[in-house]
Write an enzyme that holds these catalytic residues in place. Sequence first.
Site, PDB file in Angstrom:
ATOM      1  N   GLY A 196     -20.548  -2.694 -12.320  1.00 21.46           N
ATOM      2  CA  GLY A 196     -21.707  -1.951 -11.867  1.00 21.46           C
ATOM      3  C   GLY A 196     -21.507  -0.439 -11.929  1.00 21.46           C
ATOM      4  O   GLY A 196     -22.473   0.314 -11.930  1.00 21.46           O
ATOM      5  N   ASP A 221     -15.044  -2.070  -1.998  1.00 22.13           N
ATOM      6  CA  ASP A 221     -15.313  -3.146  -2.973  1.00 22.13           C
ATOM      7  C   ASP A 221     -14.048  -3.970  -3.187  1.00 22.13           C
ATOM      8  O   ASP A 221     -13.631  -4.215  -4.320  1.00 22.13           O
ATOM      9  CB  ASP A 221     -15.807  -2.553  -4.292  1.00 22.13           C
ATOM     10  CG  ASP A 221     -16.484  -3.604  -5.167  1.00 22.13           C
ATOM     11  OD1 ASP A 221     -16.860  -4.674  -4.635  1.00 22.13           O
ATOM     12  OD2 ASP A 221     -16.630  -3.378  -6.379  1.00 22.13           O
TER      13      ASP A 221
END
Length: 778
Positions: free
Chosen positions: A457, A572
């Site tokens: 992403g 993350d």
Amino acid sequence: MAFSGKLLQPLPVLGVLIVLILVATVASIPNSTCNRMCGEVEIPYPFGTSDGCYLDSTFLITCNNTFHPPKPSLGSDLFVQDISVLDGELRVWNPVASLCKVLKKGACVERSVYSKCYADQEPISISVNYSTGNSSSFKLSNIFRISNKRNKITAVGCGVYSFIQGSVEQNGFTTGCLSLCNSNASDVVNGSCSGIGCCQTSIPKGATEFDLSVRSLSEYNTKTLGIGECAYGFIVDEKAYNFSSSDFEALKHRETVPLVLDWAVGYETCEDAKKNKDSYACKATHSYCYNSNNGPGYRCNCSDGYKGNPYLPGGPDSCQDINECISKPCAGNATCNNTDGNYKCTCLHGFEGDGRMPPGIGCRPKLESQSRIIPIALGISIGLLVLLLGSSLVYWILQKRKLIKLKEKWFQQNGGLMLQQRLPNQIGSMETKVFSTEELEKATDNYNKSRVLGQGGYGVVYKGILSDDRVVAIKKSKIGDQSQIEQFINEVIVLTQINHRNVVKLLGCCLETEVPMLVYEFITNGTLSDHLHDKSRSSLLSWDKRLKIATESAGALAYLHFEASMPIIHRDVKTANILLDENHTAKVSDFGASRLVPLDQTQLTTLVQGTLGYLDPEYFHTSHLTEKSDVYSFGVVLAELLTGKKVISLDRPESERNLATYFVSMVKDDRLAEVLDDNIQNGSHIEELKKVANVAKRCLSVKGDDRPSMKEVAVELDGLRVQGKKARKEANVNTEEREYFLHPSTHSLSIDVGVGYSSTSTIDSMGNQVLKPTDDGR
């Protein structure tokens, strides 16, 4: 309470779109008196509204005269919007399924069978079923298929996802999309169905039956919709639907959207259909046949140079010659003559050539006059060539200057001057290099696709080889935020100071591009996710190796939280961001989503980012980021190491789809053994496994305050690992002694009574116990 609208029951309108066809043995020739209009919609052959006006019964259109003007339909409720013979498409009105949450059931008007209202604790289910067979209302043959090229599965709402389950050639499939937005939907972008407020995904080609479902993202009464808000699911012609934030309300009052169906004749191929001239549907003299690209059957079209209806054997509506001369395809010194299916350009007297406009050669003077023209043309050509070369040289110089200025602009815009000012103060503690674009282009072979290591992403990662033969990983980001440049420079400086054996080293950056690029050390053995979910590699990942990886990763995160000059929250943490070298040493990577935490703050308020399945639920609902968010994500990693299962899987039963919640429930029920990975099922490790599972359960607490810190997790895992190694070594020594006394003749008479093992584990600080390499090579 979150809503859940699952579209699994039969729908009497769209559940009839694909059924078996019975092909007529003789193709009908339409009656010349047929009415080709139903209200405002033209009904071209092979379709028709009465006997003798259609090819066979599968092409019958019902003209409903109870409306003013009349409306054409397939069956009783599937109204036709238009029919295209050229494209083999038919557009119909398709119902919108909506699910609205209200305080009281009677406070909402349910417009149709596809509109439902519900209150808290009330079970609800709506269904739109697309399947082979007959509906209770009407029949459709499988000359119709939902167009996989024109239509999209669409979900509109906040915290909802829409997916379909079905089969293609008896093979099952599941596909769908997820739509998210923040609490007041301020992040929604009109005209975009990229997953914020609206999402879309494609329909598999050749699907014969499937169920469309719309559900809430949460399965545990988390409020994703407020009172009076709705979620919508439908399949729509993507060219006919443009998302707007007003659709959250407007779709309540919209019952249908356009849907495109592909249609074809019969279920034979062109080759088989041509064997029976009577039933062959391509009746026009100048027509050809081509096979359907979505399901069985074939379609017809007019040959090049002709237009009309290829299914009609003759007449003005059949395939007729196109008069190409109307569009003036010939050069100015040529005349145009239309021919059957083509045209001809004739050059005027004194000229020769094909007379056609480019790419034709047009008309040129005949050879007798060329002797005078050649020198003139040659001189003009040489002059033009010199002019072209001179212009190209000037253009190249100007472009090079422009590129240099652009690089300087980007360098300053990306904080290059700020970084240069701060670098002298950091020379003693780091080796940061600011790379040029030329260096990185050369290192990646101009960003060759073969050098791509992965995509995510936040950007694309390339493998690069620097001029000193060092192998590096180069991260090229997708987007940049100019308001965060000073923070970016701070992060670069802080990250380059990190010198921990279990954190991927940031070597430098490039600021001469529109979005800054980062250069990291290259790790050779792939990600932990690759090893866990590849059957051939997971079997080689023993429990000792998994505990080692977990301990090292926990130590790295603890270092980032507590020992870095400014605390860093990774944001993350997942197995895909834990790299392994050839010795299975863990390296925490990908700080694209990371945030620095000022020393005087304990939490940050940010736009929610992360990976579904690893995302801290408390952070998701409050947007308050703390170091405990990393702890939750690490708990999911521990569950993944113990079970070998993916964190989210629609292939598992509904109660097991989310690994985190399923793992916690199994540990609470003392059923850990049922979910353990077969590759680590070993009686000698069971106590260790239970203790690590309990650590994972604590990390996965819904409230952040109930979770341990990463420092506590790292110390506990390291202690378990040391105790396990000591126990196994003592067990090996006892085994050797038993073998000696059982087989004394095989041993020397000289016995070393000093054989043994000594282990002392003291934890003075995180710096001594967790964050530094130990002598065993971890």
